[in-house]
Design a protein around this motif. Structure first.
Motif, PDB file in Angstrom:
ATOM      1  N   TYR A   1       0.822  -1.206   0.000  1.00  0.00           N
ATOM      2  CA  TYR A   1       0.000   0.000   0.000  1.00  0.00           C
ATOM      3  C   TYR A   1       0.853   1.251   0.000  1.00  0.00           C
ATOM      4  CZ  TYR A   1      -3.052   3.646   1.733  1.00  0.00           C
ATOM      5  OH  TYR A   1      -3.724   4.813   1.890  1.00  0.00           O
ATOM      6  N   GLY A   2       1.885   1.264   0.801  1.00  0.00           N
ATOM      7  CA  GLY A   2       2.709   2.455   0.888  1.00  0.00           C
ATOM      8  C   GLY A   2       3.882   2.247   1.819  1.00  0.00           C
ATOM      9  N   VAL A   3       4.691   3.247   1.916  1.00  0.00           N
ATOM     10  CA  VAL A   3       5.875   3.218   2.756  1.00  0.00           C
ATOM     11  C   VAL A   3       5.681   4.236   3.859  1.00  0.00           C
ATOM     12  CG1 VAL A   3       8.367   3.558   2.777  1.00  0.00           C
ATOM     13  CG2 VAL A   3       7.270   2.572   0.772  1.00  0.00           C
ATOM     14  N   VAL A   4       6.085   3.887   5.072  1.00  0.00           N
ATOM     15  CA  VAL A   4       5.922   4.782   6.205  1.00  0.00           C
ATOM     16  C   VAL A   4       7.288   5.097   6.795  1.00  0.00           C
ATOM     17  CG1 VAL A   4       4.962   5.014   8.519  1.00  0.00           C
ATOM     18  CG2 VAL A   4       3.646   3.865   6.756  1.00  0.00           C
ATOM     19  N   MET A   5       7.556   6.370   7.020  1.00  0.00           N
ATOM     20  CA  MET A   5       8.748   6.820   7.744  1.00  0.00           C
ATOM     21  C   MET A   5       8.274   7.724   8.860  1.00  0.00           C
ATOM     22  SD  MET A   5      11.709   8.136   5.170  1.00  0.00           S
ATOM     23  CE  MET A   5      12.402   7.120   3.920  1.00  0.00           C
ATOM     24  N   ASN A   6       8.931   7.618   9.997  1.00  0.00           N
ATOM     25  CA  ASN A   6       8.631   8.597  11.042  1.00  0.00           C
ATOM     26  C   ASN A   6       9.496   9.838  10.787  1.00  0.00           C
ATOM     27  OD1 ASN A   6      11.218   8.268  12.219  1.00  0.00           O
ATOM     28  ND2 ASN A   6      10.478   6.622  13.554  1.00  0.00           N
ATOM     29  N   ALA A   7       9.304  10.855  11.615  1.00  0.00           N
ATOM     30  CA  ALA A   7       9.994  12.135  11.418  1.00  0.00           C
ATOM     31  C   ALA A   7      11.512  11.973  11.417  1.00  0.00           C
ATOM     32  CB  ALA A   7       9.561  13.127  12.505  1.00  0.00           C
TER      33      ALA A   7
END
Length: 97
Positions: A18-24
């Protein structure tokens, strides 16, 4: 090819990515690894530099946009968009050799 250097992948219930997630912090480190300032990456992503600062804020109120994260991952993988800063052209190619 999927790069999983600073992110985790989300899967939809039926399986496809679905997508890629990165935190700050991960987004900030990815930007730094590219040698880009907040203003430079804002120009590449066509967002206001304040948006980059919000995405990189540790308060977690506005996580990085998943599409922007994908573009950053492409840039880490070697993609250089037309908006890439002229003073950065060639440096990465020389470092990779």
């Amino acid at each position: 090819m999927i790069i999983i250097c600073h992110c985790r992948l989300l899967l939809r219930p039926n399986g496809p990515i679905y997508g890629v997630v990165m935190n700050a912090n991960q987004f900030r480190k990815a930007r730094a690894s590219l040698g880009l300032s907040a203003a430079q990456i804002a120009s590449i992503l066509n967002v206001d530099p304040r948006t980059i600062r919000k995405w990189e804020s540790d308060d977690g109120t506005r996580p990085p946009n998943p599409i922007a994260v994908r573009v950053v991952e492409w840039m880490i993988g070697g993609y250089r968009p037309p908006q890439w800063p002229r003073d950065r052209i060639g440096r990465d190619d020389e470092e990779m050799q």
